[in-house]
Scaffold this active site. Structure first.
Site, mmCIF file in Angstrom:
data_model
loop_
_atom_site.group_PDB
_atom_site.id
_atom_site.type_symbol
_atom_site.label_atom_id
_atom_site.label_comp_id
_atom_site.label_asym_id
_atom_site.label_seq_id
_atom_site.Cartn_x
_atom_site.Cartn_y
_atom_site.Cartn_z
ATOM 1 N N LYS A 294 0.814 -1.230 0.000
ATOM 2 C CA LYS A 294 0.000 0.000 0.000
ATOM 3 C C LYS A 294 0.843 1.275 0.000
ATOM 4 C CE LYS A 294 -4.233 -1.876 1.938
ATOM 5 N NZ LYS A 294 -5.336 -1.696 2.876
ATOM 6 N N ALA A 355 -2.739 1.700 16.032
ATOM 7 C CA ALA A 355 -2.120 2.865 15.393
ATOM 8 C C ALA A 355 -1.304 2.450 14.173
ATOM 9 C CB ALA A 355 -1.245 3.602 16.406
ATOM 10 N N GLY A 357 -1.401 0.862 9.903
ATOM 11 C CA GLY A 357 -1.852 1.375 8.601
ATOM 12 C C GLY A 357 -3.366 1.548 8.537
ATOM 13 N N ASN A 377 -3.111 2.483 21.940
ATOM 14 C CA ASN A 377 -2.305 1.460 21.267
ATOM 15 C C ASN A 377 -1.375 0.782 22.250
ATOM 16 O OD1 ASN A 377 -1.606 0.158 18.809
ATOM 17 N ND2 ASN A 377 0.341 1.271 18.807
ATOM 18 N N ARG A 378 -0.980 -0.454 21.864
ATOM 19 C CA ARG A 378 -0.035 -1.216 22.691
ATOM 20 C C ARG A 378 1.278 -0.436 22.818
ATOM 21 N NH1 ARG A 378 1.672 -6.895 20.165
ATOM 22 N NH2 ARG A 378 2.353 -5.449 18.524
ATOM 23 N N THR A 379 1.794 0.025 21.668
ATOM 24 C CA THR A 379 3.015 0.832 21.695
ATOM 25 C C THR A 379 2.584 2.299 21.690
ATOM 26 O OG1 THR A 379 4.010 -0.879 20.333
ATOM 27 C CG2 THR A 379 5.247 1.176 20.532
ATOM 28 N N TYR A 443 -12.706 -8.802 9.594
ATOM 29 C CA TYR A 443 -13.897 -9.349 8.920
ATOM 30 C C TYR A 443 -13.996 -10.863 9.018
ATOM 31 C CZ TYR A 443 -10.652 -10.033 5.037
ATOM 32 O OH TYR A 443 -9.590 -10.409 4.263
HETATM 33 P P1 ATR Z 1 -2.495 -2.704 9.709
HETATM 34 O O1 ATR Z 1 -1.952 -2.122 8.460
HETATM 35 O O2 ATR Z 1 -3.459 -3.848 9.481
HETATM 36 O O3 ATR Z 1 -3.077 -1.679 10.633
HETATM 37 P P2 ATR Z 1 -0.039 -2.753 11.183
HETATM 38 O O4 ATR Z 1 0.367 -1.494 10.517
HETATM 39 O O5 ATR Z 1 0.964 -3.824 11.365
HETATM 40 O O6 ATR Z 1 -1.278 -3.425 10.442
HETATM 41 O O7 ATR Z 1 -0.666 -2.340 12.622
HETATM 42 C C1 ATR Z 1 -1.091 -3.275 13.498
HETATM 43 C C2 ATR Z 1 -1.742 -2.575 14.702
HETATM 44 O O8 ATR Z 1 -2.243 -3.615 15.540
HETATM 45 C C3 ATR Z 1 -0.771 -1.787 15.551
HETATM 46 O O9 ATR Z 1 -1.475 -0.772 16.220
HETATM 47 C C4 ATR Z 1 -0.291 -2.836 16.535
HETATM 48 O O10 ATR Z 1 0.208 -2.340 17.742
HETATM 49 P P3 ATR Z 1 1.760 -1.874 17.873
HETATM 50 O O11 ATR Z 1 1.806 -0.506 17.272
HETATM 51 O O12 ATR Z 1 1.991 -1.899 19.317
HETATM 52 O O13 ATR Z 1 2.556 -2.891 17.116
HETATM 53 C C5 ATR Z 1 -1.578 -3.565 16.784
HETATM 54 N N1 ATR Z 1 -1.367 -4.930 17.251
HETATM 55 C C6 ATR Z 1 -0.957 -5.986 16.534
HETATM 56 N N2 ATR Z 1 -0.915 -7.091 17.298
HETATM 57 C C7 ATR Z 1 -1.306 -6.725 18.544
HETATM 58 C C8 ATR Z 1 -1.485 -7.414 19.790
HETATM 59 N N3 ATR Z 1 -1.244 -8.712 19.885
HETATM 60 N N4 ATR Z 1 -1.929 -6.720 20.840
HETATM 61 C C9 ATR Z 1 -2.183 -5.391 20.746
HETATM 62 N N5 ATR Z 1 -2.041 -4.681 19.597
HETATM 63 C C10 ATR Z 1 -1.608 -5.343 18.521
#
Ligand code: ATR
Length: 492
Positions: A294, A355, A357, A377-379, A443
């Site tokens: 993307k 947080a 994409g 967000n986690r981070t 989904y």
């Molecule tokens: P996408 O494009 O689908 O949003 P991404 O850019 O990898 O995918 O983002 C994943 C999001 O899900 C992030 O907010 C991630 O948190 P981090 O920023 O802390 O990595 C969150 N995420 C993924 N796995 C997670 C988990 N097991 N628990 C909590 N948050 C999670």
């Protein structure tokens, strides 16, 4: 032509499979190597029972089959069975001349001459399960020079390999009858667009008899692969991996319903640059973009919309006025199901979990409509960075409970709760009041733990499947200029 590969252990079972698929195919391939030894003696009668043209194949193990006999013994059996009214017999390109001399009582029969004398065409086959041979074009020409139908089944490992296979159409145009197959995940697009590779047929099967093979029903009803002509407009989706995508199920029936001679195909893509080359070659008129491309497509776009600029990612590319234009239908696909609530003032504040994409598209869409957003967000740093860009608030997901019942909308954008981890709750600690709207971008499953909890509390819910469909409908509009047919409800 679509050809059904039959790999059952008995003739009766092969006929059953054929019956199930008869309306999708115009010929069948009987795989002698899959039959039980006691069934082989009856195989010569198969074409009569089948009632359609049949290719006879006795595939050895080194070419992905089950026959481990010597070539001599294998050709001996092939010769006996081929006495039946087959239309084609497959013989590998490297079978020695001497193995094609078949001893029968007091005389020696030349298998090739005998087949030709009876009007049975020989398919001269070459398999490569590792890659695409460097001298592919030369080898096809050589096989064709013998008056046979060349068949090459090779295994592309990159977009560049896929381009090589598609180039066969132009480079070897003078060889009218040939069979070209790209195996494995990279080759799926060549199986569907077999006519654009210059191939006279494509194989299909109920049980993926060869890597990447699709079912006859999918090839015929979903893709209408046999109806592709030089005039057919090609669209697709690029990603890596990409084969799990449901988008073909949205666009292909849509094209058909509006009588648009077009096809939508999944393309596994490693290099976006190479894909744009293929897009020029085929040509491709527009495509959807999924993970991980993307952002990667951005440098190739001549025009982008405000949303693409803001979000920094593009999920739809269309060819207009001699350039590639990038749009982001995730943005509008997200807004569509909740727009009336935003417009009537029921959604003024939102909590966005995640947080990444997907979250970027959601947060920008809400902020552009004046909705107050808090990103958790986690981070925390990731939440903070997006919050700075979009003038939102941010917090750690650990403090989620403190926001219970304080917002009009809760959007879940992470992959938490997605199959196969559908027991996980992405909003642990958050207690739904029943007044807020809950929106999950996941989904699969349709109802996540997050949505189930919200529903139980009395909330209105929106599932990721709806957003996926809405964004697909918008892509369809971008591709065709027509609204998506209202009577179509693809299962996604
Ligand atoms: P996408 O494009 O689908 O949003 P991404 O850019 O990898 O995918 O983002 C994943 C999001 O899900 C992030 O907010 C991630 O948190 P981090 O920023 O802390 O990595 C969150 N995420 C993924 N796995 C997670 C988990 N097991 N628990 C909590 N948050 C999670």
């Amino acid at each position: 032509m679509l050809c059904l590969t039959l790999t059952e252990p008995t003739i009766a079972k092969d006929l059953e499979v054929l019956e199930r698929n008869r309306r999708y195919v115009s010929l069948a391939e009987l795989r002698l190597d899959c039959l039980l030894p006691e069934e082989i003696k009856d195989a010569s009668g198969f074409p009569k029972k089948a009632g359609l043209p049949v290719i006879l194949t006795f595939r050895r193990t080194s070419d992905g089959g089950k026959c481990s006999l010597t070539d001599k013994a294998r050709m001996d059996i092939l010769a006996a069975v081929s006495e039946g009214p087959f239309s084609y017999v497959d013989i590998e390109e490297d079978v020695k001349k001497r193995d094609l001399k078949i001893k029968r009582e007091d005389r020696t029969i030349d298998l090739e001459a005998s087949l030709k004398a009876r009007g049975i065409r020989i398919i001269r086959s070459l398999h490569d399960f590792e890659g695409v041979p460097a001298d592919l074009f030369g080898r096809i020409s050589k096989m064709a020079a013998r008056g046979d139908i060349p068949k090459v089944a090779v295994t592309p490992q990159s977009m560049l390999d896929v381009i090589t296979i598609f180039r066969i159409h132009d480079e070897l145009r003078e060889i009218k009858e040939k069979i070209i197959i790209g195996m494995g995940p990279w080759g799926v697009c060549t199986r569907i667009l077999y006519k654009r590779c210059g191939s006279m047929l494509s194989f299909c099967s109920d049980n993926e008899a060869a890597p990447g093979q699709l079912s006859a029903q999918k090839m015929k009803e979903l893709y209408r692969a046999d109806a592709v002509t030089d005039q057919t407009h090609v669209y697709g989706v690029i990603g890596n991996p990409v084969l799990q995508t449901k988008s073909p199920e949205i666009h292909n029936p849509g094209f058909h319903a509006i009588h648009y001679n077009a096809i939508y195909v999944p393309f596994q893509v490693d290099s976006v640059r190479a894909f744009f080359k293929l897009a020029e070659l085929l040509p491709i008129y527009g495509f959807s973009v999924t993970i991980p491309h993307k952002r990667n497509v951005l440098p190739y776009l001549g025009r982008i919309t405000r949303e693409v600029k803001q979000i920094g990612s593009c999920n739809t590319v269309v060819h207009i006025q001699n350039m590639w234009k990038g749009i982001n239908t995730d943005y509008y696909g997200f807004l569509e199901p909740i727009m009336t609530w935003i417009s009537d003032g029921s959604i003024k504040s939102a909590l966005v979990i995640g947080a990444g994409g997907a979250s970027r598209a959601v947060v920008w869409a809400l902020r552009n409509h004046d909705v107050k957003v808090t990103i958790v967000n986690r981070t925390v740093e990731h939440a903070q960075a997006l919050a700075m860009e979009t003038m939102s608030a941010f917090d750690s997901v650990d403090h989620l409970g403190a926001y219970s019942g304080t917002v009009d909308l809760v959007v879940q954008t992470t992959s938490v709760g997605m199959e196969p981890h559908s027991q996980d709750d992405a909003a642990k600690g958050y207690l739904f009041s029943g007044k807020e709207i809950a929106f999950d971008l996941v989904y699969k499953p349709r109802e996540t733990v997050f949505l189930r909890r919200a529903k139980e509390a009395g909330c209105r819910t929106v599932s990721g499947a709806l957003m996926l469909f809405e964004q697909g409908k918008l892509q369809f509009e971008a591709f065709t200029g027509y609204h998506y047919p209202g009577n179509l409800h693809p299962v996604i």
